[in-house]
Design a protein around this motif. Structure first.
Motif, PDB file in Angstrom:
ATOM      1  N   VAL A 144     -15.318  27.613   9.058  1.00 52.91           N
ATOM      2  CA  VAL A 144     -14.392  26.884   8.198  1.00 52.91           C
ATOM      3  C   VAL A 144     -14.352  27.591   6.845  1.00 52.91           C
ATOM      4  CG1 VAL A 144     -14.027  24.687   6.988  1.00 52.91           C
ATOM      5  CG2 VAL A 144     -14.748  24.697   9.385  1.00 52.91           C
ATOM      6  N   PHE A 145     -13.154  27.798   6.322  1.00 59.19           N
ATOM      7  CA  PHE A 145     -12.983  28.477   5.041  1.00 59.19           C
ATOM      8  C   PHE A 145     -11.864  27.813   4.254  1.00 59.19           C
ATOM      9  CE2 PHE A 145     -10.331  30.618   8.173  1.00 59.19           C
ATOM     10  CZ  PHE A 145      -9.103  30.697   7.532  1.00 59.19           C
ATOM     11  N   ALA A 146     -11.731  28.214   3.001  1.00 54.84           N
ATOM     12  CA  ALA A 146     -10.648  27.726   2.150  1.00 54.84           C
ATOM     13  C   ALA A 146      -9.572  28.795   2.071  1.00 54.84           C
ATOM     14  CB  ALA A 146     -11.184  27.419   0.756  1.00 54.84           C
ATOM     15  N   ARG A 147      -8.318  28.369   2.212  1.00 52.19           N
ATOM     16  CA  ARG A 147      -7.200  29.293   2.028  1.00 52.19           C
ATOM     17  C   ARG A 147      -6.535  28.931   0.708  1.00 52.19           C
ATOM     18  NH1 ARG A 147      -4.862  33.049   4.759  1.00 52.19           N
ATOM     19  NH2 ARG A 147      -5.620  32.373   6.788  1.00 52.19           N
ATOM     20  N   THR A 148      -6.487  29.920  -0.185  1.00 53.20           N
ATOM     21  CA  THR A 148      -5.853  29.738  -1.487  1.00 53.20           C
ATOM     22  C   THR A 148      -4.623  30.638  -1.552  1.00 53.20           C
ATOM     23  OG1 THR A 148      -7.018  31.555  -2.578  1.00 53.20           O
ATOM     24  CG2 THR A 148      -8.150  29.418  -2.515  1.00 53.20           C
ATOM     25  N   ALA A 149      -3.897  30.539  -2.648  1.00 54.14           N
ATOM     26  CA  ALA A 149      -2.747  31.426  -2.846  1.00 54.14           C
ATOM     27  C   ALA A 149      -3.204  32.885  -2.887  1.00 54.14           C
ATOM     28  CB  ALA A 149      -2.023  31.059  -4.134  1.00 54.14           C
ATOM     29  N   GLY A 150      -4.460  33.114  -3.265  1.00 58.81           N
ATOM     30  CA  GLY A 150      -4.990  34.470  -3.360  1.00 58.81           C
ATOM     31  C   GLY A 150      -5.676  34.986  -2.115  1.00 58.81           C
ATOM     32  N   GLY A 151      -5.856  34.142  -1.092  1.00 56.84           N
ATOM     33  CA  GLY A 151      -6.502  34.605   0.128  1.00 56.84           C
ATOM     34  C   GLY A 151      -7.564  33.639   0.628  1.00 56.84           C
ATOM     35  N   GLU A 206     -27.748  18.615  -3.265  1.00 55.37           N
ATOM     36  CA  GLU A 206     -26.732  18.131  -4.183  1.00 55.37           C
ATOM     37  C   GLU A 206     -25.588  19.132  -4.301  1.00 55.37           C
ATOM     38  OE1 GLU A 206     -29.861  18.977  -5.572  1.00 55.37           O
ATOM     39  OE2 GLU A 206     -30.753  17.084  -4.983  1.00 55.37           O
ATOM     40  N   PRO A 207     -24.362  18.621  -4.565  1.00 56.46           N
ATOM     41  CA  PRO A 207     -23.249  19.538  -4.843  1.00 56.46           C
ATOM     42  C   PRO A 207     -23.548  20.374  -6.076  1.00 56.46           C
ATOM     43  CG  PRO A 207     -22.436  17.324  -4.404  1.00 56.46           C
ATOM     44  CD  PRO A 207     -23.932  17.223  -4.533  1.00 56.46           C
ATOM     45  N   SER A 208     -22.938  21.518  -6.167  1.00 58.94           N
ATOM     46  CA  SER A 208     -23.123  22.420  -7.297  1.00 58.94           C
ATOM     47  C   SER A 208     -22.750  21.717  -8.599  1.00 58.94           C
ATOM     48  CB  SER A 208     -22.234  23.654  -7.119  1.00 58.94           C
ATOM     49  OG  SER A 208     -22.144  24.380  -8.315  1.00 58.94           O
ATOM     50  N   GLY A 209     -23.453  22.039  -9.653  1.00 60.44           N
ATOM     51  CA  GLY A 209     -23.129  21.514 -10.970  1.00 60.44           C
ATOM     52  C   GLY A 209     -22.096  22.367 -11.688  1.00 60.44           C
ATOM     53  N   MET A 210     -21.676  23.467 -11.067  1.00 59.86           N
ATOM     54  CA  MET A 210     -20.653  24.311 -11.682  1.00 59.86           C
ATOM     55  C   MET A 210     -19.346  23.532 -11.760  1.00 59.86           C
ATOM     56  SD  MET A 210     -21.367  27.759  -9.549  1.00 59.86           S
ATOM     57  CE  MET A 210     -22.182  29.119 -10.271  1.00 59.86           C
ATOM     58  N   GLU A 211     -18.506  23.837 -12.751  1.00 60.54           N
ATOM     59  CA  GLU A 211     -17.316  23.018 -12.976  1.00 60.54           C
ATOM     60  C   GLU A 211     -15.999  23.772 -12.899  1.00 60.54           C
ATOM     61  OE1 GLU A 211     -17.853  20.780 -16.533  1.00 60.54           O
ATOM     62  OE2 GLU A 211     -19.595  19.737 -15.757  1.00 60.54           O
ATOM     63  N   ALA A 212     -15.981  24.953 -12.322  1.00 65.79           N
ATOM     64  CA  ALA A 212     -14.701  25.644 -12.115  1.00 65.79           C
ATOM     65  C   ALA A 212     -13.945  24.903 -11.013  1.00 65.79           C
ATOM     66  CB  ALA A 212     -14.946  27.100 -11.733  1.00 65.79           C
ATOM     67  N   LEU A 213     -12.657  25.209 -10.863  1.00 65.97           N
ATOM     68  CA  LEU A 213     -11.839  24.489  -9.890  1.00 65.97           C
ATOM     69  C   LEU A 213     -11.168  25.454  -8.920  1.00 65.97           C
ATOM     70  CD1 LEU A 213     -10.633  21.757  -8.987  1.00 65.97           C
ATOM     71  CD2 LEU A 213      -8.756  22.191 -10.584  1.00 65.97           C
ATOM     72  N   LEU A 214     -11.244  25.135  -7.646  1.00 63.20           N
ATOM     73  CA  LEU A 214     -10.586  25.881  -6.582  1.00 63.20           C
ATOM     74  C   LEU A 214      -9.658  24.915  -5.853  1.00 63.20           C
ATOM     75  CD1 LEU A 214     -10.589  28.576  -4.854  1.00 63.20           C
ATOM     76  CD2 LEU A 214     -12.229  27.395  -3.383  1.00 63.20           C
ATOM     77  N   VAL A 215      -8.374  25.228  -5.802  1.00 58.92           N
ATOM     78  CA  VAL A 215      -7.419  24.400  -5.063  1.00 58.92           C
ATOM     79  C   VAL A 215      -7.068  25.154  -3.796  1.00 58.92           C
ATOM     80  CG1 VAL A 215      -5.162  23.296  -5.094  1.00 58.92           C
ATOM     81  CG2 VAL A 215      -6.539  23.371  -7.188  1.00 58.92           C
ATOM     82  N   ASP A 247     -15.127  36.706  -1.010  1.00 57.45           N
ATOM     83  CA  ASP A 247     -15.129  35.671  -2.042  1.00 57.45           C
ATOM     84  C   ASP A 247     -15.928  34.480  -1.550  1.00 57.45           C
ATOM     85  OD1 ASP A 247     -13.484  37.105  -3.841  1.00 57.45           O
ATOM     86  OD2 ASP A 247     -11.686  36.427  -2.788  1.00 57.45           O
ATOM     87  N   LEU A 248     -16.936  34.086  -2.345  1.00 53.51           N
ATOM     88  CA  LEU A 248     -17.803  32.955  -1.995  1.00 53.51           C
ATOM     89  C   LEU A 248     -17.705  31.888  -3.077  1.00 53.51           C
ATOM     90  CD1 LEU A 248     -20.970  35.018  -1.039  1.00 53.51           C
ATOM     91  CD2 LEU A 248     -19.506  33.771   0.553  1.00 53.51           C
ATOM     92  N   TRP A 249     -17.710  30.631  -2.670  1.00 46.51           N
ATOM     93  CA  TRP A 249     -17.594  29.513  -3.600  1.00 46.51           C
ATOM     94  C   TRP A 249     -18.653  28.475  -3.263  1.00 46.51           C
ATOM     95  CZ3 TRP A 249     -14.407  29.064  -7.743  1.00 46.51           C
ATOM     96  CH2 TRP A 249     -14.277  27.800  -8.330  1.00 46.51           C
ATOM     97  N   VAL A 250     -19.528  28.143  -4.223  1.00 50.82           N
ATOM     98  CA  VAL A 250     -20.504  27.080  -4.038  1.00 50.82           C
ATOM     99  C   VAL A 250     -19.811  25.765  -4.355  1.00 50.82           C
ATOM    100  CG1 VAL A 250     -22.707  26.125  -4.774  1.00 50.82           C
ATOM    101  CG2 VAL A 250     -22.431  28.585  -4.606  1.00 50.82           C
ATOM    102  N   VAL A 251     -19.797  24.864  -3.383  1.00 55.73           N
ATOM    103  CA  VAL A 251     -19.042  23.611  -3.472  1.00 55.73           C
ATOM    104  C   VAL A 251     -19.720  22.615  -4.412  1.00 55.73           C
ATOM    105  CG1 VAL A 251     -18.233  21.614  -2.153  1.00 55.73           C
ATOM    106  CG2 VAL A 251     -18.056  23.924  -1.177  1.00 55.73           C
ATOM    107  N   GLY A 252     -18.904  22.048  -5.297  1.00 59.02           N
ATOM    108  CA  GLY A 252     -19.332  20.963  -6.176  1.00 59.02           C
ATOM    109  C   GLY A 252     -18.599  19.692  -5.782  1.00 59.02           C
ATOM    110  N   GLN A 253     -18.026  19.014  -6.753  1.00 61.33           N
ATOM    111  CA  GLN A 253     -17.272  17.785  -6.483  1.00 61.33           C
ATOM    112  C   GLN A 253     -15.937  18.110  -5.794  1.00 61.33           C
ATOM    113  OE1 GLN A 253     -18.605  14.724  -6.978  1.00 61.33           O
ATOM    114  NE2 GLN A 253     -20.410  15.904  -7.554  1.00 61.33           N
ATOM    115  N   ILE A 254     -15.510  17.232  -4.900  1.00 66.56           N
ATOM    116  CA  ILE A 254     -14.281  17.434  -4.137  1.00 66.56           C
ATOM    117  C   ILE A 254     -13.350  16.255  -4.365  1.00 66.56           C
ATOM    118  CG2 ILE A 254     -13.293  17.685  -1.836  1.00 66.56           C
ATOM    119  CD1 ILE A 254     -16.026  18.787  -0.987  1.00 66.56           C
TER     120      ILE A 254
END
Length: 125
Positions: free
Chosen positions: A45-52, A25-34, A111-118
């Motif tokens: 595959v990685f995410a590129r944000t304004a911060g890196g 299941e996707p993570s139940g955490m609710e923070a947001l990464l754009v 920096d690691l991010w556990v994926v939740g809802q997309i």
């Protein structure tokens, strides 16, 4: 003839990789990464944000297909959930380290991010 068939099959396999954990299941955490999704020279595959760069940890069974310039991440049922070239909003949360039983741990970053809802902009994937 068999060698040719094996060669063609090998060419069609994606060299892209994602980190997956052992939870289906996707993570139940609710923070947001754009971010936008990209791939490195190593196929990760990685995410590129304004911060890196942020390494994403996807649920078990998720996969990636395509090539380094145009790819799609699929959920465990094969449904596309995110694609390169499109900004995505990824729910979840940041974590401190990788677990030993996760796949493709060498794709990790500071920096690691556990994926939740997309979610993606309307009509894009």
């Amino acid at each position: 003839m068999a060698l040719l068939a094996m060669t063609l099959t090998a060419c069609s396999t994606s060299s892209l990789r994602i980190i997956t954990n052992t939870q289906p299941e996707p993570s139940g955490m609710e923070a947001l990464l754009v971010a936008s999704l990209e791939s490195g020279d190593d196929g990760c595959v990685f995410a590129r944000t304004a911060g890196g760069i942020v390494a994403l940890v996807w649920p078990a069974g998720y996969s990636v297909s395509g090539d380094p310039d145009s790819f799609t991440v699929h959920d465990s049922e094969g449904v596309p959930v995110a694609s390169s070239g499109v900004d995505v909003s990824i729910g979840g949360g940041s974590i401190g380290g990788l677990n030993d039983d996760w796949s493709n741990k060498d794709c990790g970053a500071d920096d690691l991010w556990v994926v939740g809802q997309i979610s993606t902009p309307a009509g894009e994937q």
